[in-house]
Design a protein around this motif. Structure first.
Motif, mmCIF file in Angstrom:
data_model
loop_
_atom_site.group_PDB
_atom_site.id
_atom_site.type_symbol
_atom_site.label_atom_id
_atom_site.label_comp_id
_atom_site.label_asym_id
_atom_site.label_seq_id
_atom_site.Cartn_x
_atom_site.Cartn_y
_atom_site.Cartn_z
ATOM 1 N N LYS A 80 0.860 -1.177 0.000
ATOM 2 C CA LYS A 80 0.000 0.000 0.000
ATOM 3 C C LYS A 80 0.900 1.232 0.000
ATOM 4 O O LYS A 80 1.602 1.498 0.970
ATOM 5 C CB LYS A 80 -0.920 0.028 1.213
ATOM 6 N N TYR A 83 2.159 7.594 -1.686
ATOM 7 C CA TYR A 83 2.300 8.490 -2.827
ATOM 8 C C TYR A 83 3.378 7.974 -3.765
ATOM 9 O O TYR A 83 4.217 7.165 -3.403
ATOM 10 C CB TYR A 83 2.659 9.915 -2.384
ATOM 11 N N ASN A 99 -2.276 8.299 -3.091
ATOM 12 C CA ASN A 99 -3.180 7.154 -3.017
ATOM 13 C C ASN A 99 -4.376 7.508 -2.133
ATOM 14 O O ASN A 99 -4.576 6.935 -1.076
ATOM 15 C CB ASN A 99 -2.422 5.932 -2.478
ATOM 16 N N TYR A 115 -2.903 0.093 -11.607
ATOM 17 C CA TYR A 115 -3.691 1.243 -11.141
ATOM 18 C C TYR A 115 -3.196 2.498 -11.838
ATOM 19 O O TYR A 115 -2.007 2.782 -11.855
ATOM 20 C CB TYR A 115 -3.571 1.382 -9.623
#
Length: 120
Positions: A80, A83, A99, A115
């Motif tokens: 995760k 940025y 993000n 993504y």
């Protein structure tokens, strides 16, 4: 040839860090598209929780003003990011992609392996 620098900031939360994760970034600009190779810091444990990693990629095509990026991940772990910061071109001006959607990147079916984010 242009040297491009990408920085990634890993989110500071449980399980956000990654081992064995290899992202690539496609950079779309006003003059075209270019792509990094696999982003991995040799002999360094990158993508750790709450940390910033800097990847320098020589020989990339100049694409003008950066408009969008597309991250694709390979590997066995989840990640995760907080940025992605892209520096490119003659003045190495930074363009940031955050993000804000809280996307988890991985090749597992419950997560996202590709993504795309664009500047507003």
């Amino acid at each position: 040839a242009v040297v491009s620098t990408q920085s990634t900031g890993t989110a500071d939360e449980k399980h956000a860090d990654a081992n064995g994760m290899f992202p690539t970034i496609k950079i779309e600009g006003s003059w075209g598209v270019t792509k990094t190779g696999l982003l991995d810091l040799y002999d360094h444990n990158d993508m750790q929780r709450g940390k910033k990693d800097i990847y320098t990629v020589p020989g990339m095509k100049y694409v003008g003003d950066i408009k969008c990026i597309e991250i694709t991940v390979r590997g066995k772990d989840g990640w995760k990011f907080q940025y992605i910061e892209v520096h490119s071109g003659r003045n190495m001006r930074a363009t940031y992609f955050y993000n804000t959607a809280g996307i988890w990147m991985s090749t597992k079916s419950k997560d996202v392996s590709r993504y795309r984010m664009c500047q507003k």
